[in-house]
Design a protein around this motif. Sequence first.
Motif, short mmCIF file in Angstrom:
data_model
loop_
_atom_site.label_atom_id
_atom_site.label_comp_id
_atom_site.label_asym_id
_atom_site.label_seq_id
_atom_site.Cartn_x
_atom_site.Cartn_y
_atom_site.Cartn_z
N GLU A 28 -0.70 12.44 -2.35
CA GLU A 28 -1.32 12.28 -1.03
C GLU A 28 -2.68 12.94 -1.01
O GLU A 28 -2.85 14.04 -1.53
N ASP A 68 -4.66 9.66 5.83
CA ASP A 68 -3.94 10.03 4.62
C ASP A 68 -3.89 8.83 3.70
O ASP A 68 -3.56 7.72 4.13
N VAL A 75 -2.04 7.50 0.33
CA VAL A 75 -0.81 7.83 -0.40
C VAL A 75 -0.61 6.82 -1.53
O VAL A 75 -0.61 5.62 -1.30
#
Length: 142
Positions: free
Chosen positions: A84, A95, A97
């Motif tokens: 992440e 974010d 990921v």
Amino acid sequence: MSAEPRPEKPAKPAKPARPAGRFRRMIERLSTSQEELHSAELQEDAEAAGCTRICDCHDRQIVKVTGTLRTVTLRPRAGVPALEAELFDGSAALDVVWLGRRSIVGIEPGRRMIASGRISMSHGRRVLFNPKYELRPLGQEH
């Protein structure tokens, strides 16, 4: 209680006009924090690259965003390793990921990148899962 009218206050003098041009920009730059300057620079970079500002991204929208990675962590999701990173473009953060990855060469704090994919919302935060991405050359870092 008295029925006498209050004396009028003298009018305030008009504020002096703001300095114009180069001098005004220099004064603004000196009175602005480093964080605000960095945010403004990142927003200009996003606009120049033709990317969507993160603050304008909505759930389920396909976007292309750019910014600086502020943090990179390894955090398992549902028993699967997940790398992440927090991408910040001066307007907001999201974010990024990568599922099933423990590390990716070049993905490190301070690195600039362009990422594209479909935005989703998780716990009130914007998330981009397994995006297509392009790392910006190190020579362009400020």
